[in-house]
Design an enzyme around this catalytic site. Structure first.
Site, PDB file in Angstrom:
ATOM      1  N   ASP A   7       0.870  -1.165   0.000  1.00  0.00           N
ATOM      2  CA  ASP A   7       0.000   0.000   0.000  1.00  0.00           C
ATOM      3  C   ASP A   7       0.918   1.229   0.000  1.00  0.00           C
ATOM      4  O   ASP A   7       2.122   1.107   0.265  1.00  0.00           O
ATOM      5  CB  ASP A   7      -0.877  -0.038   1.257  1.00  0.00           C
ATOM      6  CG  ASP A   7      -1.640   1.243   1.481  1.00  0.00           C
ATOM      7  OD1 ASP A   7      -2.380   1.652   0.575  1.00  0.00           O
ATOM      8  OD2 ASP A   7      -1.479   1.837   2.564  1.00  0.00           O
ATOM      9  N   ASP A   9      -0.292   5.145   0.910  1.00  0.00           N
ATOM     10  CA  ASP A   9      -0.625   6.117   1.959  1.00  0.00           C
ATOM     11  C   ASP A   9      -0.752   5.423   3.309  1.00  0.00           C
ATOM     12  O   ASP A   9      -1.543   4.494   3.477  1.00  0.00           O
ATOM     13  CB  ASP A   9      -1.938   6.827   1.624  1.00  0.00           C
ATOM     14  CG  ASP A   9      -1.838   7.669   0.365  1.00  0.00           C
ATOM     15  OD1 ASP A   9      -0.854   8.407   0.233  1.00  0.00           O
ATOM     16  OD2 ASP A   9      -2.746   7.578  -0.484  1.00  0.00           O
ATOM     17  N   ASP A 166      -1.394  -0.668   6.084  1.00  0.00           N
ATOM     18  CA  ASP A 166      -1.612  -0.081   7.412  1.00  0.00           C
ATOM     19  C   ASP A 166      -3.065  -0.074   7.845  1.00  0.00           C
ATOM     20  O   ASP A 166      -3.364   0.365   8.956  1.00  0.00           O
ATOM     21  CB  ASP A 166      -1.098   1.364   7.429  1.00  0.00           C
ATOM     22  CG  ASP A 166      -1.962   2.284   6.574  1.00  0.00           C
ATOM     23  OD1 ASP A 166      -2.078   2.025   5.359  1.00  0.00           O
ATOM     24  OD2 ASP A 166      -2.531   3.250   7.117  1.00  0.00           O
TER      25      ASP A 166
END
Length: 215
Positions: A7, A9, A166
């Site tokens: 990922d 961001d 995250d």
């Protein structure tokens, strides 16, 4: 061969200040109060339609909020001082993995392709990540489509593929695609959310991640 999908961001770059500002401008353009920081960060990773459906409600001006958000991001990126900060160790970890002959790198992100291209132009990562899947081309996370497309493009198997992210959306997407969900402790969703979403492991920093991935 291991396929390691990142990922962006909240995992590689800490873009929260820009995300919050773009949301603030989008809501201000509609004379609406901006959501709280917690609510705003909770939806990072979703596509814009899904994100604004949560933030503004299903009956809100979702499409026009999305357009205002895109316009705000374009204005933010046009500022010569604009630069999304990397998390400590992120660039070094990507460089290390890029040199590992047993690893192929990929991206699966809710970020638009334009944002990914801007990041890659700054980092030279266009030749590092062999597969890049964005929200422009796929249903929103946690649908497995981005990962399934990456597997097909690279010819990798689910058992040797790791999704590094995250948010709970990353973990749920990984599980839906049958790959290994690896959470990071420094992003926008807390450890409890990652564990509840099925994270196989949660790493504290990039050094631990590199050790976990191994040779």
């Amino acid at each position: 061969m291991k396929l390691v999908i990142f990922d962006i961001d909240g995992t590689l770059v800490d873009s929260q200040a820009f995300i919050l500002e773009a949301q603030r401008r989008a809501f201000a353009a509609h004379a609406m109060a901006a959501p709280s920081r917690e609510a705003s960060l909770a939806i990072v990773g979703l596509s814009l339609h899904e994100a604004f459906s949560v933030l503004a409600g299903p009956d809100g001006p979702i499409e026009s909020l999305s357009e205002a958000y895109r316009a705000a991001w374009a204005e933010i990126r046009a500022n010569p001082d604009y630069e999304e900060p990397f998390y400590p160790g992120a660039r070094e970890a990507v460089a290390t993995l890029a040199e590992n002959a047993g690893v192929t790198l990929g991206v699966a992100t809710g970020k638009a392709r334009r944002g990914v291209d801007h990041l890659f132009a700054r980092t030279g990562w266009a030749d590092v990540f062999r597969t890049v899947q964005t929200s422009d081309d796929h249903p929103s996370k946690p649908a497995p489509n981005m990962i399934l497309a990456a597997l097909a493009e690279i010819g990798a198997g689910p058992a040797t593929t790791l999704m590094i992210g995250d948010t709970s959306f990353d973990m749920e997407m990984a599980r839906a695609a049958g790959v290994r969900p690896i959470g990071v402790a420094w992003g926008y969703h807390d450890r409890a959310a990652l564990e509840a979403a099925g994270a196989e492991r949660i790493v504290a920093d990039f050094a631990e991640l590199l050790h976990f991935i191994g040779p």
